[in-house]
Scaffold this motif. Sequence first.
Motif, PDB file in Angstrom:
ATOM      1  N   ARG A  25     -10.340   8.412  11.708  1.00  0.00           N
ATOM      2  CA  ARG A  25     -10.326   9.204  10.477  1.00  0.00           C
ATOM      3  C   ARG A  25      -9.251   8.615   9.568  1.00  0.00           C
ATOM      4  NH1 ARG A  25     -10.642  14.065  14.335  1.00  0.00           N
ATOM      5  NH2 ARG A  25     -12.846  14.595  14.217  1.00  0.00           N
ATOM      6  N   ALA A  26      -9.176   9.109   8.346  1.00  0.00           N
ATOM      7  CA  ALA A  26      -8.214   8.578   7.365  1.00  0.00           C
ATOM      8  C   ALA A  26      -6.774   8.694   7.880  1.00  0.00           C
ATOM      9  CB  ALA A  26      -8.361   9.297   6.032  1.00  0.00           C
ATOM     10  N   ASN A  27      -6.422   9.809   8.505  1.00  0.00           N
ATOM     11  CA  ASN A  27      -5.071   9.968   9.036  1.00  0.00           C
ATOM     12  C   ASN A  27      -4.783   8.976  10.157  1.00  0.00           C
ATOM     13  OD1 ASN A  27      -4.299  11.973   7.289  1.00  0.00           O
ATOM     14  ND2 ASN A  27      -4.758  13.632   8.689  1.00  0.00           N
ATOM     15  N   ASP A  28      -5.793   8.665  10.959  1.00  0.00           N
ATOM     16  CA  ASP A  28      -5.616   7.685  12.027  1.00  0.00           C
ATOM     17  C   ASP A  28      -5.367   6.292  11.455  1.00  0.00           C
ATOM     18  OD1 ASP A  28      -6.168   9.722  13.896  1.00  0.00           O
ATOM     19  OD2 ASP A  28      -8.315   9.318  13.785  1.00  0.00           O
ATOM     20  N   VAL A  29      -6.067   5.963  10.380  1.00  0.00           N
ATOM     21  CA  VAL A  29      -5.857   4.681   9.706  1.00  0.00           C
ATOM     22  C   VAL A  29      -4.419   4.616   9.177  1.00  0.00           C
ATOM     23  CG1 VAL A  29      -6.548   3.233   7.746  1.00  0.00           C
ATOM     24  CG2 VAL A  29      -8.288   4.413   9.099  1.00  0.00           C
ATOM     25  N   ALA A  30      -3.953   5.703   8.579  1.00  0.00           N
ATOM     26  CA  ALA A  30      -2.585   5.746   8.053  1.00  0.00           C
ATOM     27  C   ALA A  30      -1.567   5.539   9.171  1.00  0.00           C
ATOM     28  CB  ALA A  30      -2.334   7.077   7.350  1.00  0.00           C
ATOM     29  N   LYS A  31      -1.755   6.204  10.294  1.00  0.00           N
ATOM     30  CA  LYS A  31      -0.827   6.050  11.424  1.00  0.00           C
ATOM     31  C   LYS A  31      -0.823   4.618  11.936  1.00  0.00           C
ATOM     32  CE  LYS A  31      -1.177  10.778  13.095  1.00  0.00           C
ATOM     33  NZ  LYS A  31      -1.707  11.650  14.151  1.00  0.00           N
ATOM     34  N   GLN A  32      -2.001   4.015  12.043  1.00  0.00           N
ATOM     35  CA  GLN A  32      -2.101   2.662  12.569  1.00  0.00           C
ATOM     36  C   GLN A  32      -1.417   1.647  11.651  1.00  0.00           C
ATOM     37  OE1 GLN A  32      -5.973   1.789  13.994  1.00  0.00           O
ATOM     38  NE2 GLN A  32      -5.441  -0.251  14.675  1.00  0.00           N
ATOM     39  N   LEU A  33      -1.479   1.889  10.348  1.00  0.00           N
ATOM     40  CA  LEU A  33      -0.865   0.966   9.392  1.00  0.00           C
ATOM     41  C   LEU A  33       0.575   1.343   9.040  1.00  0.00           C
ATOM     42  CD1 LEU A  33      -3.842   0.415   6.946  1.00  0.00           C
ATOM     43  CD2 LEU A  33      -2.924  -1.203   8.605  1.00  0.00           C
ATOM     44  N   GLY A  34       1.036   2.484   9.519  1.00  0.00           N
ATOM     45  CA  GLY A  34       2.391   2.925   9.199  1.00  0.00           C
ATOM     46  C   GLY A  34       2.534   3.392   7.763  1.00  0.00           C
ATOM     47  N   LEU A  35       1.469   3.942   7.201  1.00  0.00           N
ATOM     48  CA  LEU A  35       1.469   4.423   5.823  1.00  0.00           C
ATOM     49  C   LEU A  35       1.439   5.947   5.794  1.00  0.00           C
ATOM     50  CD1 LEU A  35      -1.263   2.069   4.343  1.00  0.00           C
ATOM     51  CD2 LEU A  35       1.198   1.815   4.118  1.00  0.00           C
ATOM     52  N   HIS A  36       1.801   6.493   4.661  1.00  0.00           N
ATOM     53  CA  HIS A  36       1.662   7.936   4.451  1.00  0.00           C
ATOM     54  C   HIS A  36       0.179   8.227   4.224  1.00  0.00           C
ATOM     55  CE1 HIS A  36       2.092  11.896   2.647  1.00  0.00           C
ATOM     56  NE2 HIS A  36       3.296  11.919   3.211  1.00  0.00           N
ATOM     57  N   PRO A  37      -0.338   9.335   4.750  1.00  0.00           N
ATOM     58  CA  PRO A  37      -1.761   9.656   4.561  1.00  0.00           C
ATOM     59  C   PRO A  37      -2.210   9.683   3.103  1.00  0.00           C
ATOM     60  CG  PRO A  37      -0.817  11.079   6.229  1.00  0.00           C
ATOM     61  CD  PRO A  37       0.323  10.282   5.640  1.00  0.00           C
ATOM     62  N   GLN A  38      -1.310  10.056   2.184  1.00  0.00           N
ATOM     63  CA  GLN A  38      -1.676  10.065   0.766  1.00  0.00           C
ATOM     64  C   GLN A  38      -1.929   8.660   0.238  1.00  0.00           C
ATOM     65  OE1 GLN A  38       1.434  12.199  -1.210  1.00  0.00           O
ATOM     66  NE2 GLN A  38       0.576  14.200  -0.702  1.00  0.00           N
ATOM     67  N   GLU A  39      -1.214   7.660   0.774  1.00  0.00           N
ATOM     68  CA  GLU A  39      -1.450   6.285   0.348  1.00  0.00           C
ATOM     69  C   GLU A  39      -2.852   5.838   0.737  1.00  0.00           C
ATOM     70  OE1 GLU A  39       1.901   3.342   0.595  1.00  0.00           O
ATOM     71  OE2 GLU A  39       2.669   4.917   1.929  1.00  0.00           O
ATOM     72  N   VAL A  40      -3.272   6.198   1.941  1.00  0.00           N
ATOM     73  CA  VAL A  40      -4.620   5.844   2.388  1.00  0.00           C
ATOM     74  C   VAL A  40      -5.652   6.601   1.558  1.00  0.00           C
ATOM     75  CG1 VAL A  40      -6.228   5.920   4.330  1.00  0.00           C
ATOM     76  CG2 VAL A  40      -3.857   5.249   4.707  1.00  0.00           C
ATOM     77  N   ALA A  41      -5.369   7.848   1.239  1.00  0.00           N
ATOM     78  CA  ALA A  41      -6.295   8.643   0.422  1.00  0.00           C
ATOM     79  C   ALA A  41      -6.483   8.017  -0.960  1.00  0.00           C
ATOM     80  CB  ALA A  41      -5.788  10.071   0.292  1.00  0.00           C
ATOM     81  N   ARG A  42      -5.451   7.368  -1.506  1.00  0.00           N
ATOM     82  CA  ARG A  42      -5.574   6.693  -2.804  1.00  0.00           C
ATOM     83  C   ARG A  42      -6.367   5.396  -2.689  1.00  0.00           C
ATOM     84  NH1 ARG A  42      -0.218   8.626  -3.738  1.00  0.00           N
ATOM     85  NH2 ARG A  42       0.676   6.767  -2.816  1.00  0.00           N
ATOM     86  N   VAL A  43      -6.296   4.759  -1.522  1.00  0.00           N
ATOM     87  CA  VAL A  43      -6.970   3.472  -1.331  1.00  0.00           C
ATOM     88  C   VAL A  43      -8.470   3.652  -1.091  1.00  0.00           C
ATOM     89  CG1 VAL A  43      -7.150   1.511   0.255  1.00  0.00           C
ATOM     90  CG2 VAL A  43      -4.910   2.281  -0.508  1.00  0.00           C
ATOM     91  N   LEU A  44      -8.862   4.698  -0.401  1.00  0.00           N
ATOM     92  CA  LEU A  44     -10.261   4.868   0.004  1.00  0.00           C
ATOM     93  C   LEU A  44     -11.272   4.794  -1.149  1.00  0.00           C
ATOM     94  CD1 LEU A  44      -9.954   7.552   2.824  1.00  0.00           C
ATOM     95  CD2 LEU A  44     -10.197   5.075   3.051  1.00  0.00           C
ATOM     96  N   PRO A  45     -11.027   5.431  -2.290  1.00  0.00           N
ATOM     97  CA  PRO A  45     -12.006   5.303  -3.390  1.00  0.00           C
ATOM     98  C   PRO A  45     -12.122   3.880  -3.940  1.00  0.00           C
ATOM     99  CG  PRO A  45     -10.583   7.190  -3.763  1.00  0.00           C
ATOM    100  CD  PRO A  45     -10.014   6.434  -2.609  1.00  0.00           C
ATOM    101  N   ALA A  46     -11.081   3.071  -3.788  1.00  0.00           N
ATOM    102  CA  ALA A  46     -11.109   1.699  -4.292  1.00  0.00           C
ATOM    103  C   ALA A  46     -12.008   0.807  -3.444  1.00  0.00           C
ATOM    104  CB  ALA A  46      -9.697   1.124  -4.329  1.00  0.00           C
ATOM    105  N   ILE A  47     -12.298   1.209  -2.212  1.00  0.00           N
ATOM    106  CA  ILE A  47     -13.153   0.396  -1.345  1.00  0.00           C
ATOM    107  C   ILE A  47     -14.562   0.324  -1.909  1.00  0.00           C
ATOM    108  CG2 ILE A  47     -14.209   0.287   0.947  1.00  0.00           C
ATOM    109  CD1 ILE A  47     -11.591   1.421   2.049  1.00  0.00           C
ATOM    110  N   ASP A  48     -15.043   1.396  -2.492  1.00  0.00           N
ATOM    111  CA  ASP A  48     -16.395   1.415  -3.049  1.00  0.00           C
ATOM    112  C   ASP A  48     -16.552   0.504  -4.261  1.00  0.00           C
ATOM    113  OD1 ASP A  48     -17.260   3.146  -1.119  1.00  0.00           O
ATOM    114  OD2 ASP A  48     -17.092   4.930  -2.367  1.00  0.00           O
ATOM    115  N   ASP A  49     -15.451   0.053  -4.842  1.00  0.00           N
ATOM    116  CA  ASP A  49     -15.514  -0.833  -6.005  1.00  0.00           C
ATOM    117  C   ASP A  49     -15.790  -2.279  -5.611  1.00  0.00           C
ATOM    118  OD1 ASP A  49     -14.960   1.309  -7.588  1.00  0.00           O
ATOM    119  OD2 ASP A  49     -12.826   0.869  -7.774  1.00  0.00           O
ATOM    120  N   GLY A  50     -15.721  -2.573  -4.316  1.00  0.00           N
ATOM    121  CA  GLY A  50     -15.919  -3.936  -3.842  1.00  0.00           C
ATOM    122  C   GLY A  50     -17.364  -4.387  -3.986  1.00  0.00           C
ATOM    123  N   GLU A  51     -17.586  -5.626  -3.622  1.00  0.00           N
ATOM    124  CA  GLU A  51     -18.918  -6.198  -3.748  1.00  0.00           C
ATOM    125  C   GLU A  51     -19.780  -5.784  -2.557  1.00  0.00           C
ATOM    126  OE1 GLU A  51     -17.766 -10.475  -2.495  1.00  0.00           O
ATOM    127  OE2 GLU A  51     -16.841 -10.084  -4.435  1.00  0.00           O
TER     128      GLU A  51
END
Length: 69
Positions: A25-51
Amino acid sequence: MGRKVNPQKVVEVIKVIRENDGKLRANDVAKQLGLHPQEVARVLPAIDDGEEKFLYEDDKGFLSIFKFW
């Protein structure tokens, strides 16, 4: 006027989601990367902008990348 997303974080989040397809889940991704969950929440919508990459979240909140061929 939102915050700009760090492209390096987008790449890191995509990599972790691909490696653990449908297992994290998003919180698990944040823990694995050592990020705050809000940082991951900001990144997730940007993934859909990719090719042709789309973020998929199932009913239980697990993340995976859906790619069109």
